[in-house]
Design a protein around this motif. Sequence first.
Motif, mmCIF file in Angstrom:
data_model
loop_
_atom_site.group_PDB
_atom_site.id
_atom_site.type_symbol
_atom_site.label_atom_id
_atom_site.label_comp_id
_atom_site.label_asym_id
_atom_site.label_seq_id
_atom_site.Cartn_x
_atom_site.Cartn_y
_atom_site.Cartn_z
ATOM 1 N N THR A 1 -25.968 -27.486 -12.835
ATOM 2 C CA THR A 1 -26.618 -28.784 -12.639
ATOM 3 C C THR A 1 -26.971 -29.498 -13.943
ATOM 4 O O THR A 1 -27.594 -30.560 -13.905
ATOM 5 C CB THR A 1 -27.874 -28.629 -11.770
ATOM 6 O OG1 THR A 1 -28.751 -27.678 -12.385
ATOM 7 C CG2 THR A 1 -27.515 -28.150 -10.372
ATOM 8 N N GLN A 2 -26.583 -28.932 -15.074
ATOM 9 C CA GLN A 2 -26.788 -29.623 -16.346
ATOM 10 C C GLN A 2 -25.660 -30.621 -16.542
ATOM 11 O O GLN A 2 -24.501 -30.289 -16.371
ATOM 12 C CB GLN A 2 -26.797 -28.619 -17.507
ATOM 13 C CG GLN A 2 -27.908 -27.606 -17.426
ATOM 14 C CD GLN A 2 -29.271 -28.241 -17.561
ATOM 15 O OE1 GLN A 2 -29.487 -29.091 -18.421
ATOM 16 N NE2 GLN A 2 -30.189 -27.858 -16.706
ATOM 17 N N GLY A 3 -25.981 -31.836 -16.887
ATOM 18 C CA GLY A 3 -24.966 -32.845 -17.149
ATOM 19 C C GLY A 3 -25.304 -34.157 -16.471
ATOM 20 O O GLY A 3 -26.267 -34.259 -15.706
ATOM 21 N N PHE A 4 -24.500 -35.166 -16.771
ATOM 22 C CA PHE A 4 -24.785 -36.511 -16.273
ATOM 23 C C PHE A 4 -23.565 -37.410 -16.419
ATOM 24 O O PHE A 4 -22.609 -37.079 -17.112
ATOM 25 C CB PHE A 4 -25.955 -37.128 -17.044
ATOM 26 C CG PHE A 4 -25.686 -37.235 -18.524
ATOM 27 C CD1 PHE A 4 -25.031 -38.344 -19.049
ATOM 28 C CD2 PHE A 4 -26.062 -36.219 -19.385
ATOM 29 C CE1 PHE A 4 -24.767 -38.425 -20.407
ATOM 30 C CE2 PHE A 4 -25.807 -36.296 -20.745
ATOM 31 C CZ PHE A 4 -25.155 -37.413 -21.250
ATOM 32 N N ILE A 5 -23.646 -38.540 -15.759
ATOM 33 C CA ILE A 5 -22.706 -39.642 -15.933
ATOM 34 C C ILE A 5 -23.551 -40.865 -16.266
ATOM 35 O O ILE A 5 -24.507 -41.169 -15.543
ATOM 36 C CB ILE A 5 -21.921 -39.938 -14.638
ATOM 37 C CG1 ILE A 5 -21.146 -38.721 -14.177
ATOM 38 C CG2 ILE A 5 -20.999 -41.138 -14.831
ATOM 39 C CD1 ILE A 5 -20.596 -38.860 -12.775
ATOM 40 N N LYS A 6 -23.229 -41.540 -17.350
ATOM 41 C CA LYS A 6 -23.868 -42.812 -17.687
ATOM 42 C C LYS A 6 -22.800 -43.891 -17.630
ATOM 43 O O LYS A 6 -21.735 -43.744 -18.230
ATOM 44 C CB LYS A 6 -24.458 -42.807 -19.099
ATOM 45 C CG LYS A 6 -25.722 -42.050 -19.260
ATOM 46 C CD LYS A 6 -26.233 -42.231 -20.681
ATOM 47 C CE LYS A 6 -27.394 -41.321 -20.964
ATOM 48 N NZ LYS A 6 -27.840 -41.430 -22.357
ATOM 49 N N LEU A 7 -23.067 -44.943 -16.912
ATOM 50 C CA LEU A 7 -22.172 -46.089 -16.865
ATOM 51 C C LEU A 7 -22.889 -47.278 -17.477
ATOM 52 O O LEU A 7 -24.018 -47.584 -17.099
ATOM 53 C CB LEU A 7 -21.773 -46.410 -15.418
ATOM 54 C CG LEU A 7 -21.080 -45.292 -14.643
ATOM 55 C CD1 LEU A 7 -20.751 -45.761 -13.233
ATOM 56 C CD2 LEU A 7 -19.836 -44.814 -15.357
ATOM 57 N N VAL A 8 -22.235 -47.931 -18.411
ATOM 58 C CA VAL A 8 -22.800 -49.103 -19.070
ATOM 59 C C VAL A 8 -22.112 -50.325 -18.485
ATOM 60 O O VAL A 8 -20.891 -50.448 -18.560
ATOM 61 C CB VAL A 8 -22.575 -49.050 -20.593
ATOM 62 C CG1 VAL A 8 -23.134 -50.291 -21.263
ATOM 63 C CG2 VAL A 8 -23.186 -47.784 -21.172
#
Length: 87
Positions: free
Chosen positions: A18-25
């Motif tokens: 569960t470590q991690g991410f998505i960033k959308l700009v």
Amino acid sequence: MTRYDHAQDSRAQIYGETQGFIKLVFSRKDARLPGAQIAGMDAAAQQIAPLALALERNLDARALAAASFPHPMPGEGINKAARAFQP
């Protein structure tokens, strides 16, 4: 910018990653996607291709929010992050 944490992701929970991410700009002016950042489980294998295509096609938040991604796969986080965008 929107962020989707892998802690919310079904597949990440199944595998205990569960470590991690998505960033959308997104542009505030027209909601276009000029950039993204991803980290975590299957980030390169599952998420780079749809994000590269979105950047190449100059897609906006609405298009990504309407896209279908398989479940449970990390790519569906792209869809969920796009839905969270508030211009």
